[in-house]
Scaffold this active site. Sequence first.
Site, PDB file in Angstrom:
ATOM      1  N   GLY B 316       3.225  -5.556  13.526  1.00 39.47           N
ATOM      2  CA  GLY B 316       4.058  -5.981  12.407  1.00 39.47           C
ATOM      3  C   GLY B 316       5.519  -5.679  12.677  1.00 39.47           C
ATOM      4  O   GLY B 316       5.974  -5.682  13.822  1.00 39.47           O
ATOM      5  N   SER B 317       6.230  -5.337  11.591  1.00 48.16           N
ATOM      6  CA  SER B 317       7.692  -5.278  11.664  1.00 48.16           C
ATOM      7  C   SER B 317       8.248  -4.293  12.671  1.00 48.16           C
ATOM      8  O   SER B 317       9.386  -4.453  13.125  1.00 48.16           O
ATOM      9  CB  SER B 317       8.262  -4.940  10.289  1.00 48.16           C
ATOM     10  N   ILE B 318       7.482  -3.250  13.013  1.00 39.58           N
ATOM     11  CA  ILE B 318       8.050  -2.309  13.987  1.00 39.58           C
ATOM     12  C   ILE B 318       8.365  -3.013  15.293  1.00 39.58           C
ATOM     13  O   ILE B 318       9.211  -2.570  16.065  1.00 39.58           O
ATOM     14  CB  ILE B 318       7.127  -1.083  14.244  1.00 39.58           C
TER      15      ILE B 318
END
Lengths: 363, 718
Positions: B316-318
Site C-alpha cells: 500500500g501507501s508505504i
Amino acid sequence: MKRHFDYTLLLMTLLLVGLGLTMIYSASAILAKERMHDSLYFLKRELAAVVLGMIGLVVARLLPLKIFQKMVYPFLGVTLVLMLAVFIPSLGSRVGGATRWLRLGPVSLQPSEFAKLALIFFLSYVLSKKKEKIKAFAVGFMPPTVLAGLLIGLVLLGKDLGNGAVMAVTFFALMYVGGARLSFLFSEFLLSLPALYMLIASEGYRRRRILAFLNPWAHEKGAGFQIIQSYVAFHSGNFFGQGLGEGKQKLFYLPEAHTDFIFSVIGEELGLLGTFAIMTLFLIWLFRALRIVVKAPDLFSRYLALGIGTMIGFQAVFNMGVVMGLFPTKGLPLPFISYGGTSMVVSLFCVGILLNISSQGKV
Amino acid sequence: MKEVKAVPGNWEAMTKGNHHERKKRIFSAAGGESFSRERFGVLLAFFAVAFAVLYYRSFHLHVMADQRLEKLTKNQYTTRLDRAAPRGNIYDIRGEALAVTVPTDSLALRPNRVKDQASFIEKLDKVISLSKSEISEKVSSNKKYLWVKRGLSPAESQMLRKDPIEGLELVKEAKRFYPNRELASQILGAVGRDGEGLGGVELYYEDYLRGDADKGLAFRDARGKTLQTDESVDLQEDVSHLYLTLHKGIQYAVETTLEETCKTYQAKTCTSVVMDPRTGAILAMASYPHFNPNQYGDYDLALWKNKAVTDSFEPGSIFKVVLSAAALESGLVKPDDKFFCEQGIYKIGSNAIHDHERYGVLSLREILKFSSNIGTYKVAQKIGKQVFARVIQDFGFGKRMGIDYPGEATGLVRPVGGWQEIDFANIAFGQGIGVTPLQIASAFSTIAAGGVRMKPYLVSKISDANNQPVWEAEPTPIKRVISEGTARQLRAMMKGVTEEGGTGTKASLPGYSVAGKTGTAQKIENGHYNHGKFMSSFVGFIPADQPRLTILVTVDEPQGQIYGGAVAAPAFRKIAWEALRELGVSPTDGPGLPQKRVSPILEASVMPTGVEQALGLAKEAGTRAALSLQASDLLRQKAPVEEPRAVLPHVATGSVSANSVVPDLSGLSMRQVLRRLEQNGLMAKLEGSGLAFEQRPVPGTTTKRGDVCLVSFRPRNE
C-alpha cells in the site's frame, strides 16, 4: 557288465550338500558359539553325517539290486522296533515336546527317517509283486494300506507331523502310479480327514500354526512370528542377498535357522539368486530321479526310484513351501541342506540306490 | 506286445519314437504290469506346477515391495538410540541467554528384558505420567530398544533411580531450554527431541549449534550384546555458541507492543522489524501471536513462521516512498514540483483511481505527506515505468535479501514488460506488488543510511565451546541504490508525514524527529479487494537526520480502526521509545522523554501527557489508501521454503602482512575450518555444508596472511 551311472544326479546331490554345509555353518556359528562354545559344533556334526552318508551312498551304489528286494522285510522289522523303542523313556529323547529321537550312546537317531525308507521299500516290493492285483481290494489294496497306516501312525505318535505328511504323500503317489483304484484312494483320503482333524485339534500349537498360516500378521508376535521373520529374511535378501554370513535374522529372529528354516537364511544371505539356485538344483535332481524311474530295469527298482524321487522331491517342495508361507509350519528338514544327521545319511543312501538303479537301466 | 524282452524303459524311444510306439514300449514289462504311464505323467505335472509356484513365491517375497515387512525390519534392527545431540547456546548481542542446553533424564526400554509384562506395566504406571495402554504398547514393541519417555520430570527420574525396574534404563540427555519462553521464538525456532534444529536460527545454524552426533550415541548393539556408553558425556563439547544481533530489551518491547496492539484492534497478526539502518543488523523482529518453543508441540506450526521474512504482503501507501525515491533519483522531479490531483478521481482507460480527499495541486512533498494516490501516479507518469522498475529492483524487491534465516520469501514483482497503465498506477501506490516486511524495512534503512543497501543479518558472532570468538559478522553493503542527496531529500519529505497535518503524526516522539510513512492497504480475497479487511502499517526511522533505528510495524486486519496512522504509528512510537533508551540515544531535537527507564513494559502512565492525550483524542488523520477496484492477481503468497545453508561470506581476522601456509582442511567441520584458518591468519569463504572436501588454494600453498581460502563442504556420509 559295468555301466555308467547318472553323474548329473550325483553332481546335483554334491552341490546341494556342499551348499548345505556352507549355510549350516553360516546359520549356526553364532548359536553354536553361544551354546556349545564352539562355532564349528554343528558343522562338524553335519560333516560327520555327510561322511557316513557318502559311505552309505557308495555301498548302496555297489550292492546288487536283488539284495534290496530281499532286505525289505528285515528292514521293515528293524524299523518298527526302532520306532517303538523311541517310546521307551530310557532310550527316547524328547526334544521340544516331540518324541523323535533315539539316543544310542553319543549318537541319536531319528527312526522316522528310516520309516520313510522302509515304507518305500515295502510298497515297491508289494506293488512289483501284486501288479494288477493291486486293483483288488482285499488282496491288493488292503495289505500295503494297513502297513503304511501303521508306520505313519507311529511317526505321528512321535509328533512328527512333517514326516508323517511326506510318508502319506509318498504312499498315495506310489499307490496311484502303481495302479490302485482311484475310488479306493479317494475313500481312504476322506477317511483320514477326521484323523487329521483330531491331530490338529488335539495339539494347541498345531491349531495356532494353522491360524497363523491363514493370517500370519494377526499373530505377529505369537504363532505367526516365525513365518513373518522368514518373510523378513527373504525380503531383506532381495536380488543378491546380504552376503554370505551377513544375515541378521538367524541371530535372534528366526527360530530353527540351521534346521527347518535354513532356506530362509539362504534367501536372506544369497538373495533371489540363492533361492533360485537351490530350487533349480532340486528341479534338476528331481528330473534325473524321475528319468531313472523311466529307465529302471525292473518293476521293483522302478517303484523304488519313484518312491525315493517322490519322497525327497516332495519333502523339498514342502519345506520350501512352508518356509515361504505356502503351507502351515511343519517340522521338516530340507533334504541335503538342513542340519540333521539321520536325514542326511538316509538321503545320501537313497541317492546311492538311485545311482545303482541308473547303472542297471538302459542308457 | 512284440518286444517282450525289451528293456521296459527306453528313453530314446520316449523322446524320439512316435506316440504309438512309445505307448507300447515304455512301461510294458511282462505280465499285466500296473505301473501307469498316464498317472506318472500326472505326478510329473504336479511337480512342475509345485516348482512353478515356488519360483513365483520366491520372486514375490524377495523382490516385491511390502511396507509391512519393511517397517518391521527397520524396527527390529534398531540397535541404537540416539540421544539428543548437545547444542550450543544462543545469546542476544549482549550475551543474554536466549536458548541454553540443560541436562535431563530420559527413559529407555529393552522390551526383551522384561519378563512379566503385566507387572512391568503396573510398576511403571505408578511412576511415570504415561497411560497404561501407552506403556503396554511400548513394552510389547518388537523393537530392541525404544524411548519410553524423553525428558523425565525430576520426580520421575528420582523415583526410577531409587527403585530401578528391570528392562528400563535412565539416560542422560541434553535438552533445549528457552528461558524467555515466547521471546524471539520465531527467530530462534525450536529443537526436536533428538536435538535437531526444527526451524529458525536453530535450523539455519544447525551445523554450528549441533555437536558431534556420535557423542549422542546412547546404545550400541553388536549381535545382541549391549553396551552403554558412559553416562558422563560432556553435553556441550564441540559445539558453537551464537550471538545474535538482537537486543533482548528491544525484542521484549516489540513483542509486548505487538501483543497489545493485536489485542486492542483484534487484529489477526502484528509484525515488526527493527533494524540498524547503518549495518543491516536486525535488532528485533517478531510476529504476534507467537509460541513457546519449550512446548512447541502445543502450537500450530503457522505460529513458528517469522512472517517478517517468510510472508509477503501488498504494502500500500508505504510503497509511495519507493516511487518518490525513483522520482528524485531520476532527476526529473524535484520535491517541490507541482502536480494536479484531479479533485479526487482520475480515469485510466476504463478504470479510475481515487483519493480519500479532493486534492487540487500538490507538490511531491505534499503528495507523500497526504498520501495522494492520484498525485503519486502523476509523478510516476513523469518518470516512466522503466525508471521505476529499475529502482524497485535496486532496492531488492522481488528477490531474497539473503538474511541468515531459513525460508525467506522473494515477494512478487511482475516484470515491467507486462505492466498495463493501471498496473503501473497501482504499483506506484503499492498495490499489485508483493513485498516482505524485511524488504520494506531494508528499503527504508537504505534511505535512512544515505542510499547504500546493506544485507540484513541476524548473527553477530560465533564462538567456540570455550566461548572464544571464531567468527564475527561484518556489515555487508550490497549496492548504492540512490544518491546521498536523494536520500537526504527523501528523509526531509518523510519527516513531513509525522508533522502537523501528515498521516503519521501518532508516530512522533518528543525530542526526536521521526521520518516515516503510513500505509493502509485493502486486502485481496478471492481475487477481489475486500472492503472490510485491511493491512495497516507504519514504517519509519529515528532520529530522522541521523537514523539509528528503522522500525516497521504491520497490523493485519485491525478491527475498528483501520488506518496505518492510527493503528500502526502508535506501536511504532512505543517501540522507538524503548529502543532508543536501550541503545542510549540522546534526544536530538529539544527535550525528550524522561530518562527514567521503565522496563520492560511500557506503562501508559510514563508516556508524556501530550502524547497520552493525543492517543485518546486523535482525529482521523490517516489517509484512505489506494482503492483501485482493479482486481489484482496478487495475493499474500506462501513463501517458498529454501533449504537452509550456512554460508558465511567472509571471516574477520586480524590480518597481518606476513606469509602463511594453507593448512589441509579436508574432512573438517565448518567450525574447525574457521578455527584453523584463523590460526593461520587466513580469511575463509565457505560453500555448502557438512565436512570440507575441497579447498583453494591447495594445502601447503604459501600465501599472504589475510588471503581468502575457498573451502567447499558436502554433507556427512556422502
